[in-house]
Design an enzyme around this catalytic site. Structure first.
Site, PDB file in Angstrom:
ATOM      1  CD  GLN A  52      -2.931  -1.210   2.238  1.00 24.92           C
ATOM      2  OE1 GLN A  52      -2.575  -1.418   3.408  1.00 24.92           O
ATOM      3  NE2 GLN A  52      -4.179  -1.022   1.913  1.00 24.92           N
ATOM      4  CG  HIS A  53       4.584   1.197   0.077  1.00 22.96           C
ATOM      5  ND1 HIS A  53       5.321   0.678  -0.956  1.00 22.96           N
ATOM      6  CD2 HIS A  53       4.778   0.351   1.113  1.00 22.96           C
ATOM      7  CE1 HIS A  53       5.933  -0.414  -0.554  1.00 22.96           C
ATOM      8  NE2 HIS A  53       5.608  -0.655   0.698  1.00 22.96           N
ATOM      9  CB  ALA A  54       3.956   4.597  -5.043  1.00 24.02           C
TER      10      ALA A  54
END
Ligand code: TYD
Length: 140
Positions: A52-54
Site C-alpha cells: 500500500q505504497h509507491a
C-alpha cells in the site's frame, strides 16, 4: 534494457539436474537494475494486505520463492493489473512510481523482494491520493 517499460512478469531460467533446481538472478543481466537490498516477507496470511505504497526511486523484483501471493499494481493514471506469484522462477518487475498491494498470502508464503535502492523512508509515498497527484502533476 528498454524492453522493461512497466510492471511485468519475468520468467527466469531454471538450472536443474538430479540434485534439484537453481535460479540465478543477476543485476543488470536478468533484471534492469543493480541490486542494493533484499528483504522477504513471511508469516502473513490471506487476510493481510501489505505494501500500500509507491516508491519515488526504488525499482523492485518480487518473487514468491515459496508459497503464493497476489500483487495488485496501479499506475495512478487509471491502469491496474493483478499478478499471481506462485512459482519460484517467476517474478514481477516493478519500476518506480507504481502503487503496490500484496495480499492473499498462503500460509507457506515467502515473498522475496529485491530492490534497486537502500531503504529510505522518505522515498515511500503511503497516501494513495498524494501518489495520484504526483503522477499526474509530474506526467511520470
Ligand atoms: P513496510 O514498508 O510497511 O512493509 P510492507 O511494504 O511489506 O507492508 O515496512 C515494515 C517496517 O519495516 C517499517 O517499520 C519499515 C521497516 N523497513 C525497513 O526498516 N527497511 C526496509 O527495507 C523495509 C522494506 C522496511
Amino acid at each position: 534494457m528498454s524492453k522493461y517499460i512497466g510492471a511485468q512478469m519475468l520468467e527466469f531460467s531454471q538450472k536443474g539436474d538430479e540434485r534439484g533446481r537453481l535460479v540465478i538472478i543477476e543485476g543488470m543481466e536478468d533484471i534492469p537494475f543493480d541490486i542494493k537490498r533484499i528483504f522477504y516477507i513471511y508469516g502473513s496470511d490471506k487476510n493481510v494486505v501489505r505494501g500500500q505504497h509507491a516508491n519515488r526511486k526504488s525499482k523492485f523484483l518480487l518473487i514468491n520463492v515459496a508459497g503464493t501471493s497476489k500483487v495488485r499494481v496501479r499506475d495512478g493514471k487509471g491502469n491496474e493489473a493483478v499478478f499471481s506469484l506462485n512459482r519460484p522462477h517467476t517474478g514481477i518487475y516493478l519500476p518506480e512510481m507504481m502503487w503496490k498491494e500484496m495480499y492473499e498470502f498462503s500460509e507457506d508464503s515467502v515473498l522475496l523482494c529485491v530492490s534497486s535502492e537502500h531503504y529510505d523512508p522518505a522515498e515511500y509515498i503511503r497516501d494513495y491520493e498524494e501518489f495520484v497527484s504526483l503522477v499526474n502533476e509530474q506526467g511520470v
